[in-house]
Write a protein that holds these residues in place. Structure first.
Motif, PDB file in Angstrom:
ATOM      1  N   ALA A  19       0.955  -1.213  -0.055  1.00 37.00           N
ATOM      2  CA  ALA A  19       0.012  -0.064  -0.082  1.00 37.00           C
ATOM      3  C   ALA A  19       1.051   1.138   0.046  1.00 37.00           C
ATOM      4  O   ALA A  19       0.667   2.318  -0.763  1.00 37.00           O
ATOM      5  CB  ALA A  19      -0.931   0.071   1.304  1.00 37.00           C
ATOM      6  N   ALA A  20       1.902   1.202   0.742  1.00 35.30           N
ATOM      7  CA  ALA A  20       2.904   2.377   0.878  1.00 35.30           C
ATOM      8  C   ALA A  20       3.489   2.622  -0.440  1.00 35.30           C
ATOM      9  O   ALA A  20       3.552   3.590  -1.000  1.00 35.30           O
ATOM     10  CB  ALA A  20       3.938   2.069   1.883  1.00 35.30           C
ATOM     11  N   ARG A  21       4.035   1.437  -1.076  1.00 39.57           N
ATOM     12  CA  ARG A  21       4.720   1.671  -2.542  1.00 39.57           C
ATOM     13  C   ARG A  21       3.563   2.253  -3.359  1.00 39.57           C
ATOM     14  O   ARG A  21       4.101   3.252  -4.335  1.00 39.57           O
ATOM     15  CB  ARG A  21       5.097   0.385  -2.875  1.00 39.57           C
ATOM     16  N   LEU A  37      12.685 -11.907   6.970  1.00 37.00           N
ATOM     17  CA  LEU A  37      11.368 -11.304   6.430  1.00 37.00           C
ATOM     18  C   LEU A  37      11.921 -10.688   5.022  1.00 37.00           C
ATOM     19  O   LEU A  37      11.122 -10.708   4.123  1.00 37.00           O
ATOM     20  CB  LEU A  37      10.752 -10.319   7.392  1.00 37.00           C
ATOM     21  N   VAL A  38      13.115 -10.035   5.088  1.00 38.81           N
ATOM     22  CA  VAL A  38      13.591  -9.192   3.967  1.00 38.81           C
ATOM     23  C   VAL A  38      13.837 -10.246   2.802  1.00 38.81           C
ATOM     24  O   VAL A  38      13.367 -10.077   1.659  1.00 38.81           O
ATOM     25  CB  VAL A  38      15.078  -8.704   4.403  1.00 38.81           C
ATOM     26  N   LYS A  39      14.550 -11.426   3.187  1.00 39.80           N
ATOM     27  CA  LYS A  39      14.739 -12.367   2.154  1.00 39.80           C
ATOM     28  C   LYS A  39      13.215 -13.025   1.573  1.00 39.80           C
ATOM     29  O   LYS A  39      13.111 -12.947   0.177  1.00 39.80           O
ATOM     30  CB  LYS A  39      15.536 -13.604   2.737  1.00 39.80           C
ATOM     31  N   ASP A  40      12.586 -13.130   2.453  1.00 38.18           N
ATOM     32  CA  ASP A  40      11.134 -13.574   1.760  1.00 38.18           C
ATOM     33  C   ASP A  40      10.419 -12.427   1.078  1.00 38.18           C
ATOM     34  O   ASP A  40       9.920 -12.840  -0.132  1.00 38.18           O
ATOM     35  CB  ASP A  40      10.391 -14.071   3.222  1.00 38.18           C
ATOM     36  N   PHE A  41      10.687 -11.284   1.389  1.00 43.78           N
ATOM     37  CA  PHE A  41       9.900 -10.275   0.527  1.00 43.78           C
ATOM     38  C   PHE A  41      10.954 -10.291  -0.889  1.00 43.78           C
ATOM     39  O   PHE A  41      10.227 -10.131  -1.830  1.00 43.78           O
ATOM     40  CB  PHE A  41       9.971  -8.914   1.289  1.00 43.78           C
ATOM     41  N   GLN A  42      12.022 -10.516  -0.677  1.00 41.48           N
ATOM     42  CA  GLN A  42      12.730 -10.252  -1.942  1.00 41.48           C
ATOM     43  C   GLN A  42      12.169 -11.171  -2.968  1.00 41.48           C
ATOM     44  O   GLN A  42      12.242 -10.960  -4.155  1.00 41.48           O
ATOM     45  CB  GLN A  42      14.069  -9.952  -1.788  1.00 41.48           C
ATOM     46  N   ALA A  43      12.327 -12.493  -2.231  1.00 40.12           N
ATOM     47  CA  ALA A  43      12.006 -13.805  -3.022  1.00 40.12           C
ATOM     48  C   ALA A  43      10.540 -13.685  -3.858  1.00 40.12           C
ATOM     49  O   ALA A  43      10.232 -14.106  -4.883  1.00 40.12           O
ATOM     50  CB  ALA A  43      12.127 -14.922  -2.228  1.00 40.12           C
ATOM     51  N   ARG A  44       9.506 -12.851  -3.082  1.00 39.62           N
ATOM     52  CA  ARG A  44       8.253 -12.918  -3.776  1.00 39.62           C
ATOM     53  C   ARG A  44       7.952 -11.531  -4.336  1.00 39.62           C
ATOM     54  O   ARG A  44       6.755 -11.168  -4.489  1.00 39.62           O
ATOM     55  CB  ARG A  44       7.300 -13.280  -2.551  1.00 39.62           C
ATOM     56  N   GLY A  45       8.954 -10.522  -4.605  1.00 39.75           N
ATOM     57  CA  GLY A  45       8.527  -9.431  -5.049  1.00 39.75           C
ATOM     58  C   GLY A  45       7.886  -8.463  -4.180  1.00 39.75           C
ATOM     59  O   GLY A  45       7.215  -7.458  -4.724  1.00 39.75           O
ATOM     60  N   VAL A  46       7.677  -8.427  -2.985  1.00 39.28           N
ATOM     61  CA  VAL A  46       7.269  -7.616  -2.138  1.00 39.28           C
ATOM     62  C   VAL A  46       8.184  -6.485  -1.928  1.00 39.28           C
ATOM     63  O   VAL A  46       9.377  -6.662  -1.357  1.00 39.28           O
ATOM     64  CB  VAL A  46       6.751  -8.366  -0.912  1.00 39.28           C
ATOM     65  N   PRO A  47       7.822  -5.102  -2.074  1.00 41.91           N
ATOM     66  CA  PRO A  47       8.766  -3.904  -2.081  1.00 41.91           C
ATOM     67  C   PRO A  47       9.214  -3.879  -0.801  1.00 41.91           C
ATOM     68  O   PRO A  47       8.561  -3.724   0.157  1.00 41.91           O
ATOM     69  CB  PRO A  47       7.868  -2.911  -2.586  1.00 41.91           C
TER      70      PRO A  47
END
Ligand code: G3I
Length: 304
Positions: free
Chosen positions: A156-158, A186-196
């Motif tokens: 939502a922020a992005r 969490l960061v690794k998971d977000f990066q893997a799934r394309g979450v900003p």
């Protein structure tokens, strides 16, 4: 003359402070703010209780005052904090389920939209992990809306402000431990799934209960190696004299050693401005005089 901001800028880092709008009429406070810092964080004025006191009615005046002054001073702004279990207005803290989830998304969207283009980095989510050795999520009304609340807030922020760096911010994450590793995952998971996600904030509230760990720099480096920016977001170090000065120097040295460390924000200007004033944890004393810790920070940046 050398300032915290100019000393840091010489090494391509920013040096910031938390700012309380109601203190801007204090000429000593405002003088130091305008002179010494190149980044500001509203201490409380952008929190959910301050910006949306009743549902879907927003008040931005105090935060706008801080942002306008920063702009006039050529200072950048860190936004703090879009989604947090603490400092929620009463109407939100009593919500749950889909009502709370949509209220959270509405809040993140509205506030990030209001400040669109004016924020260097947002603390999109603050303090979502529990203390202790489990690395578990903190139990909160937001967590109980579903494990995906963090990524929903980041998305939502992005969508609201594509220019702002989106940070996850927490405390007791200054060394390699269960909590910081949970953030790392969490960061690794977000990066893997394309979450900003663009940055991780390390609050770095240092005291006898949580002294500066020997692996402070290594911990920052492992996040930097993921490709996110690291930011020291709420630095204050309980103590006094040379011991305090030396600890501040260590934080500066760690940030200098990690190229993706963008800068350091102290959590207040004078000791008397601190949320924990009795720990005298800041760089200026109650009269606004620079302390040994101030001089130590300047010299740690290689300035005089
Ligand atoms: O604005 C009200 C005022 O109207 C009222 O008269 C007064 C007395 O009740 O309270 C005032 O609100 C206080 C607010 O600071 C503004 O001064 C709250 O009670 C008080 O709880 C709040 O404390 C802040 C705290 O976060 C909780 O939000 C501290 O100033 C602030 O330094 C501290 O900062 C947090 C970061 O946001 C997140 N990381 C930890 C850090 C330290 O707790």
């Amino acid at each position: 003359a050398t300032t915290l901001g100019s000393a840091a800028a010489a090494k391509s880092k920013y040096f910031g402070t938390a700012v309380a709008a109601y203190k801007l009429s204090d000429t000593v406070y405002a003088g130091i703010l305008d002179r010494e810092f190149t980044m500001v964080t509203p201490e409380n004025e952008m929190k959910w209780d301050a910006t949306e006191p009743s549902q879907n009615s927003f008040s931005y005046s105090s935060a706008d005052t801080i942002v306008a002054r920063a702009k006039a001073n050529g200072q950048r702004v860190r936004g703090h904090a879009l989604a947090w279990h603490s400092q929620q207005p009463g109407w939100a803290s009593s919500l749950s389920g889909t009502a709370l989830r949509s209220a959270m998304v509405n809040h993140v969207t509205a506030v990030a939209t209001h400040y669109k283009g004016q924020i260097y980095a947002w603390d999109v989510v603050n303090e979502a992990f529990a203390d202790g050795s489990t690395g578990a999520r903190r139990d909160s009304n937001l967590q109980r809306t579903g494990n995906d609340w963090i990524e929903v807030a980041f998305k939502a922020a992005r969508a609201a402000d594509p220019a702002a760096k989106l940070c996850y911010n927490d405390y007791n994450t200054d060394g390699v431990n269960a909590k910081s590793t949970a953030v790392y995952n969490l960061v690794k998971d977000f990066q893997a799934r394309g979450v900003p996600i663009d940055c991780v904030g390390f609050q770095s509230h240092v005291n006898s209960a949580s002294p500066l760990p020997s692996d402070y720099q290594a911990n920052l480096q492992r996040f930097a190696d993921l490709g996110v920016e690291v930011q020291i977001t709420e630095l204050d170090i309980a103590g006094s004299g040379t011991a305090q000065a030396d600890s501040y120097a260590k934080v500066v040295q760690a940030c200098l050693a990690v190229s993706k460390c963008a800068g350091i924000t102290v959590w207040g200007i004078r000791d008397s401005d601190s949320w924990r004033a009795s720990d005298t944890p800041l760089l200026f004393d109650g009269n606004g005089n620079p302390k040994a810790a101030y001089t130590s920070v300047i010299s740690a940046f290689g300035a005089t």
